[in-house]
Motif scaffolding. Structure first.
Motif, PDB file in Angstrom:
ATOM      1  N   VAL A  61      77.410 -17.832  23.860  1.00  0.00           N
ATOM      2  CA  VAL A  61      76.075 -17.939  23.276  1.00  0.00           C
ATOM      3  C   VAL A  61      74.979 -18.019  24.335  1.00  0.00           C
ATOM      4  O   VAL A  61      73.801 -17.831  24.020  1.00  0.00           O
ATOM      5  CB  VAL A  61      75.973 -19.161  22.342  1.00  0.00           C
ATOM      6  CG1 VAL A  61      76.924 -19.008  21.161  1.00  0.00           C
ATOM      7  CG2 VAL A  61      76.262 -20.455  23.100  1.00  0.00           C
ATOM      8  N   ALA A  62      75.331 -18.316  25.581  1.00  0.00           N
ATOM      9  CA  ALA A  62      74.298 -18.387  26.620  1.00  0.00           C
ATOM     10  C   ALA A  62      74.959 -18.176  27.979  1.00  0.00           C
ATOM     11  O   ALA A  62      76.128 -18.511  28.176  1.00  0.00           O
ATOM     12  CB  ALA A  62      73.573 -19.730  26.590  1.00  0.00           C
ATOM     13  N   ARG A  63      74.214 -17.640  28.909  1.00  0.00           N
ATOM     14  CA  ARG A  63      74.712 -17.436  30.270  1.00  0.00           C
ATOM     15  C   ARG A  63      73.588 -17.710  31.261  1.00  0.00           C
ATOM     16  O   ARG A  63      72.477 -17.225  31.108  1.00  0.00           O
ATOM     17  CB  ARG A  63      75.233 -16.014  30.443  1.00  0.00           C
ATOM     18  CG  ARG A  63      75.728 -15.722  31.863  1.00  0.00           C
ATOM     19  CD  ARG A  63      76.325 -14.329  31.988  1.00  0.00           C
ATOM     20  NE  ARG A  63      77.501 -14.179  31.140  1.00  0.00           N
ATOM     21  CZ  ARG A  63      78.289 -13.104  31.160  1.00  0.00           C
ATOM     22  NH1 ARG A  63      77.998 -12.097  31.995  1.00  0.00           N
ATOM     23  NH2 ARG A  63      79.327 -13.034  30.369  1.00  0.00           N
ATOM     24  N   PHE A  64      73.928 -18.522  32.279  1.00  0.00           N
ATOM     25  CA  PHE A  64      72.985 -18.808  33.356  1.00  0.00           C
ATOM     26  C   PHE A  64      73.594 -18.218  34.621  1.00  0.00           C
ATOM     27  O   PHE A  64      74.623 -18.696  35.098  1.00  0.00           O
ATOM     28  CB  PHE A  64      72.757 -20.310  33.502  1.00  0.00           C
ATOM     29  CG  PHE A  64      72.256 -20.957  32.237  1.00  0.00           C
ATOM     30  CD1 PHE A  64      70.894 -21.019  31.966  1.00  0.00           C
ATOM     31  CD2 PHE A  64      73.143 -21.492  31.308  1.00  0.00           C
ATOM     32  CE1 PHE A  64      70.434 -21.602  30.797  1.00  0.00           C
ATOM     33  CE2 PHE A  64      72.686 -22.078  30.146  1.00  0.00           C
ATOM     34  CZ  PHE A  64      71.326 -22.132  29.879  1.00  0.00           C
ATOM     35  N   GLN A  65      72.978 -17.215  35.142  1.00  0.00           N
ATOM     36  CA  GLN A  65      73.572 -16.456  36.238  1.00  0.00           C
ATOM     37  C   GLN A  65      72.596 -16.314  37.385  1.00  0.00           C
ATOM     38  O   GLN A  65      71.400 -16.131  37.183  1.00  0.00           O
ATOM     39  CB  GLN A  65      73.989 -15.060  35.732  1.00  0.00           C
ATOM     40  CG  GLN A  65      74.774 -14.242  36.739  1.00  0.00           C
ATOM     41  CD  GLN A  65      75.345 -12.977  36.107  1.00  0.00           C
ATOM     42  OE1 GLN A  65      75.315 -12.801  34.882  1.00  0.00           O
ATOM     43  NE2 GLN A  65      75.862 -12.101  36.935  1.00  0.00           N
ATOM     44  N   GLY A  66      73.103 -16.483  38.600  1.00  0.00           N
ATOM     45  CA  GLY A  66      72.258 -16.370  39.780  1.00  0.00           C
ATOM     46  C   GLY A  66      72.913 -17.088  40.939  1.00  0.00           C
ATOM     47  O   GLY A  66      74.095 -17.408  40.902  1.00  0.00           O
ATOM     48  N   THR A  67      72.156 -17.351  41.976  1.00  0.00           N
ATOM     49  CA  THR A  67      72.649 -18.102  43.117  1.00  0.00           C
ATOM     50  C   THR A  67      72.400 -19.587  42.873  1.00  0.00           C
ATOM     51  O   THR A  67      71.258 -20.034  42.813  1.00  0.00           O
ATOM     52  CB  THR A  67      71.943 -17.654  44.411  1.00  0.00           C
ATOM     53  OG1 THR A  67      72.152 -16.257  44.592  1.00  0.00           O
ATOM     54  CG2 THR A  67      72.482 -18.419  45.613  1.00  0.00           C
ATOM     55  N   TRP A  68      73.498 -20.334  42.688  1.00  0.00           N
ATOM     56  CA  TRP A  68      73.437 -21.764  42.422  1.00  0.00           C
ATOM     57  C   TRP A  68      72.554 -22.093  41.213  1.00  0.00           C
ATOM     58  O   TRP A  68      71.645 -22.932  41.292  1.00  0.00           O
ATOM     59  CB  TRP A  68      72.929 -22.544  43.628  1.00  0.00           C
ATOM     60  CG  TRP A  68      73.780 -22.408  44.852  1.00  0.00           C
ATOM     61  CD1 TRP A  68      74.947 -21.709  44.986  1.00  0.00           C
ATOM     62  CD2 TRP A  68      73.530 -22.993  46.132  1.00  0.00           C
ATOM     63  NE1 TRP A  68      75.444 -21.809  46.243  1.00  0.00           N
ATOM     64  CE2 TRP A  68      74.588 -22.602  46.990  1.00  0.00           C
ATOM     65  CE3 TRP A  68      72.526 -23.802  46.644  1.00  0.00           C
ATOM     66  CZ2 TRP A  68      74.663 -23.000  48.314  1.00  0.00           C
ATOM     67  CZ3 TRP A  68      72.603 -24.191  47.970  1.00  0.00           C
ATOM     68  CH2 TRP A  68      73.657 -23.800  48.797  1.00  0.00           C
ATOM     69  N   PRO A  69      72.762 -21.461  40.069  1.00  0.00           N
ATOM     70  CA  PRO A  69      71.920 -21.763  38.899  1.00  0.00           C
ATOM     71  C   PRO A  69      72.196 -23.170  38.373  1.00  0.00           C
ATOM     72  O   PRO A  69      73.320 -23.659  38.462  1.00  0.00           O
ATOM     73  CB  PRO A  69      72.342 -20.698  37.887  1.00  0.00           C
ATOM     74  CG  PRO A  69      73.761 -20.401  38.250  1.00  0.00           C
ATOM     75  CD  PRO A  69      73.834 -20.503  39.737  1.00  0.00           C
ATOM     76  N   TYR A  70      71.193 -23.796  37.843  1.00  0.00           N
ATOM     77  CA  TYR A  70      71.405 -25.124  37.273  1.00  0.00           C
ATOM     78  C   TYR A  70      70.484 -25.351  36.085  1.00  0.00           C
ATOM     79  O   TYR A  70      69.441 -24.709  35.943  1.00  0.00           O
ATOM     80  CB  TYR A  70      71.211 -26.224  38.315  1.00  0.00           C
ATOM     81  CG  TYR A  70      69.814 -26.417  38.817  1.00  0.00           C
ATOM     82  CD1 TYR A  70      68.950 -27.328  38.215  1.00  0.00           C
ATOM     83  CD2 TYR A  70      69.361 -25.702  39.923  1.00  0.00           C
ATOM     84  CE1 TYR A  70      67.672 -27.519  38.692  1.00  0.00           C
ATOM     85  CE2 TYR A  70      68.074 -25.882  40.413  1.00  0.00           C
ATOM     86  CZ  TYR A  70      67.230 -26.801  39.791  1.00  0.00           C
ATOM     87  OH  TYR A  70      65.958 -26.989  40.252  1.00  0.00           O
TER      88      TYR A  70
END
Length: 287
Positions: free
Chosen positions: A45-54
């Motif tokens: 249902v959700a995705r947090f993507q990147g360099t060191w995402p928080y």
């Protein structure tokens, strides 16, 4: 033309099932507009993507927690010395103090598999117990099953007024393998209080009645204690007599202990060997 674009946009919005209101965003069907962000969908249902995402969490103006993918780790953390609590059924089960880092389990710990490890990943061996080393050092595994029993394999001649090492023994048992039966030396496996019993079997003869005898205990090759005895003979007894004494010592790990026997009869005294239910040297760790 405008009507066509409006219908196209409306059709795409209905297919995407996205509802945007002034104070909420809903994605999916059955959306509750009172929830600021409501997603109703199976699967991811959700995705947090990147360099060191928080994702951060604030209590008013203060940040008190976050979720973060960082390198090869996934962190769940707190900020500003906030505690971290774990709940089930609205009941606190575990607390990690934000100021001390200490973990409190409110309903105990149950180990269903695997090993309980101390510092350095040491899980100890069968029969060991976990011992506290105070606030400055981590606990360690110690073998508290420490004890041995031994007897002279054969008779031992004790010259007059000569301190003779009690050695050349046979082990009945040695739980921790810390007693060297050939030398008669015991090496302490860990710090603690130890108890040793020395038993001398001598002939029942009138010539030995009233003879002074000394059993000495040595620690790290220095005499620590001695017990003075008088050999007594029961008149008419056809069996050997026994002289027995007990030593208690506070030892540190790797301390070495051994025992000697001295008699002043004016002649050589032959003490008996062989088990016959009589031990010569035995010992165990008290605590």
């Amino acid at each position: 033309m405008k009507k066509t674009l409006f219908l196209l946009f409306l059709t795409q919005s209905l297919i995407a099932q996205v509802q945007t209101l002034p104070n909420s965003i809903g994605i999916g069907t059955g959306i509750n507009s009172s929830i600021p962000l409501h997603i109703n969908k199976s699967g991811e249902v959700a995705r947090f993507q990147g360099t060191w995402p928080y994702v951060s969490f604030y209590d008013g103006l203060n940040m008190n927690g976050y979720l973060q993918a960082i390198g090869l780790r996934f962190e769940i953390g707190t900020k500003n010395n906030y505690d971290m609590d774990f709940y089930t059924s609205d009941t606190q089960r575990m607390n990690i103090s934000g100021s001390t880092g200490k973990v409190t389990f409110n309903n105990g710990i149950q180990l269903l598999g695997g090993s309980l490890q101390a510092a350095g990943g040491n899980s100890g061996t069968d029969g060991m117990i976990l011992v506290s080393k105070g606030s400055a050092n981590p606990p360690t595994w110690e073998n508290r099953k420490v004890g041995f029993d031994s007897y002279l394999s054969s008779g031992l001649s004790i010259p007059n007024n000569t301190d003779v090492l009690l050695s050349g023994l046979v082990e009945s048992y040695d739980f921790s393998n810390n007693f060297d039966n050939s030398t008669g030396e015991f090496t302490a496996p860990s710090d603690g209080l130890y108890s040793f019993t020395v038993k001398i079997q001598y002939p029942s003869s009138a010539s030995y009645n009233g003879v002074p005898a000394i059993i000495r205990a040595y620690k790290n090759f220095v005499q620590r204690e001695q017990i003075n005895k008088i050999l007594r003979v029961n008149s008419g007894n056809t069996y050997s007599e026994n002289l027995e004494c007990t030593f208690q010592m506070a030892l540190q790990s790797n301390d070495i202990v051994y025992f000697t026997f001295l008699q002043i009869s004016g002649s050589t005294l032959n003490i008996s060997g062989g088990y016959n239910g009589n031990r010569t040297i035995s010992g165990y760790k008290v605590f």
